[in-house]
Enzyme design. Structure first.
Site, PDB file in Angstrom:
ATOM      1  N   GLU A  10       0.812  -1.221   0.000  1.00 37.95           N
ATOM      2  CA  GLU A  10       0.000   0.000   0.000  1.00 37.95           C
ATOM      3  C   GLU A  10       0.849   1.278   0.000  1.00 37.95           C
ATOM      4  OE1 GLU A  10      -3.712   0.048   0.275  1.00 37.95           O
ATOM      5  OE2 GLU A  10      -3.357  -1.964  -0.506  1.00 37.95           O
TER       6      GLU A  10
ATOM      7  N   HIS B 133      -4.718   1.849   7.090  1.00 38.78           N
ATOM      8  CA  HIS B 133      -3.311   2.127   6.812  1.00 38.78           C
ATOM      9  C   HIS B 133      -2.664   2.654   8.085  1.00 38.78           C
ATOM     10  CE1 HIS B 133      -4.509   2.825   2.358  1.00 38.78           C
ATOM     11  NE2 HIS B 133      -3.904   1.663   2.453  1.00 38.78           N
TER      12      HIS B 133
ATOM     13  N   CYS C  47      -2.964  11.408   3.451  1.00 37.64           N
ATOM     14  CA  CYS C  47      -3.293  10.547   2.304  1.00 37.64           C
ATOM     15  C   CYS C  47      -3.005  11.246   0.984  1.00 37.64           C
ATOM     16  CB  CYS C  47      -4.768  10.161   2.330  1.00 37.64           C
ATOM     17  SG  CYS C  47      -5.223   8.974   3.602  1.00 37.64           S
TER      18      CYS C  47
END
EC number: 3.5.3.23
Length: 447
Positions: free
Chosen positions: A174, A248, A365
């Site tokens: 990720e 995350h 993000c």
């Protein structure tokens, strides 16, 4: 050697909508089917970029991807012209249309994992593209992400861009959202902290939500990025917080230089990890937020840890937060206490990013951190660096092409596809990227 951290922020795409595609991301699920405002979304991101650039923090942009992504629909067996395919999938399988129209590439913390030259065995900056294997709509991103990064970091004597790992669950990666770098000055060697949620031989893993990052993937990325093995730590995220919506690591922790700001429940063996970092990082400071002050659920709801922690010239740090933190009485009380205490975090700046936040993406993000020396920075494609002229040009571009209202039903509109392609064509010229999108390459639009 002197180096600075440059934040490369993702531009929100023209098809930004709320589809609830991301199981495990509670904001995404909660806002499913709401009406979105793509124009407001892209402008909220641009305002953050420009404000930070004006404050002296180097800032650049990464473009959105081509959406709806017709080649993926052709792979799924839909045939005909682009317009016919849009009509067929909207009638027969609207979920696929939503997936191939996702604006998720805006969250460039998932674009790649970065190794600065100071940490690399060959002295180059490395970027390994993330495969984002856990979600179909995100697994589509890697090839275009790679093309964009190669167009931005094109000097192969300074930069190495690596293709994503194979698309299998064992190697689910990720990107930088599960990676932290700690140390002193940016230009000095640092310690890279790779955070994973699962590993093949380990039964400790979440029960409710998926662990998207594997240890096997983290180890492979560290090898590809040529990170000095003496400068790497692999740590497991607490599976209990993954099950509470921490999909995350950047939803529960953020680092900058010698500081790790995290929840006390962020990591599986947190005390051991903190002691490791204390031994390996000179002047290391852990700021662990107790559950009694901020619960994990409140941290997820406000994205307290999905903040940016930025170094100012005087050595102090600025915490860049979403407005949701200010709106939450308990979290805001904690933050005001934090900046008054004796630690490097001495100031806060709040931004309204609600369009992105409603899909589960906060300030952290939206950015990919890349530490660059002056020579390396000069080698970056200069057209992507944020300044007054680019800010003005991108706002005018957004005004011309972005809609101020979008629903899932609008994704089938052939005009939206044409608007998007025209917008990206203009953007690639503005940012001097070349033909990075499949529709720009010969025959791609015709399948």
């Amino acid at each position: 050697m002197t180096a600075h951290e440059v934040n490369f922020d993702g531009l929100v795409g023209l098809t930004h909508h709320y589809a609830g595609l991301s199981f495990g991301n509670e904001a995404s699920t909660r806002h499913r089917f709401q009406v979105s405002n793509p124009r407001l979304a892209v402008k909220q991101g641009l305002l953050k970029m420009k404000a930070l650039a004006d404050a002296g923090f180097p800032q650049a942009v990464i473009p959105p991807h081509e959406r709806p992504f017709i080649p993926a629909l052709r792979q799924l067996g839909f045939t005909g012209s682009d317009e016919q395919i849009l009509d067929k999938v909207a009638r027969q399988a609207p979920r696929w249309l939503s997936s191939v129209s996702s604006a998720s590439p805006m969250w460039v913390a998932n674009a790649a994992t970065v190794c600065p030259s100071a940490d690399a065995l060959d002295g180059k900056v490395h970027l390994t593209v993330a495969n984002l294997n856990n979600k179909f709509h995100r697994a589509l991103e890697a090839p275009v992400t790679e093309a964009l990064l190669r167009a931005i970091f094109r000097d192969e004597s300074q930069f190495s861009v690596h293709s994503a790992l194979p698309q299998v669950a064992l190697l689910g990666d990720e990107g930088a959202a599960n990676h932290n770098r700690l140390g002193g000055e940016y230009g000095s060697a640092g310690v890279q902290l790779f955070v994973y949620g699962r590993e093949e031989e380990n039964e400790i893993r979440p029960a409710r939500y998926p662990a998207r990052q594997s240890r096997e993937a983290s180890e492979a990325v560290a090898r590809l990025n040529q990170v000095n093995p003496q400068q790497v730590i692999f740590a497991q995220q607490n599976p209990e917080v993954i099950d509470q919506g921490v999909f995350h690591n950047d939803v529960i922790a953020v680092s900058n230089r010698q500081v790790l700001f995290c929840h006390e429940a962020a990591f599986a063996r947190q005390k051991v990890l903190i002691n490791q970092l204390r031994t390996r990082v000179d002047g290391f400071m852990a700021i662990e937020v107790p559950a009694g002050e901020v619960s994990v659920s409140d941290a997820v709801a406000t994205y307290l840890f999905n903040s940016q922690l930025l170094s100012r010239d005087d050595g102090s740090m600025l915490l860049v937060l979403p407005r949701e933190c200010q709106d939450h009485v308990g979290v805001w009380r904690y933050l005001n206490k934090l900046v008054a205490e004796d630690n490097p975090i001495s100031a806060m700046q709040v931004f309204d990013l609600r369009e992105s936040m409603a899909n589960g993406g906060g300030p952290a993000c939206l950015r990919l951190r890349v530490v660059l020396t002056e020579e390396e920075r000069r080698a970056v494609n200069p057209a992507v660096m944020m300044n007054d002229a680019l800010f003005t040009a991108l706002n005018a571009w957004a005004d011309r092409y972005y809609r101020d209202r979008l629903t899932a039903a609008d994704l089938a509109d052939p005009l939206l596809l044409r608007e998007g392609r025209e917008a990206l064509d203009v953007l690639t010229r503005l940012l001097d990227l070349g033909s990075v999108y499949p529709f720009q390459q010969t025959g791609a639009a015709d399948g």
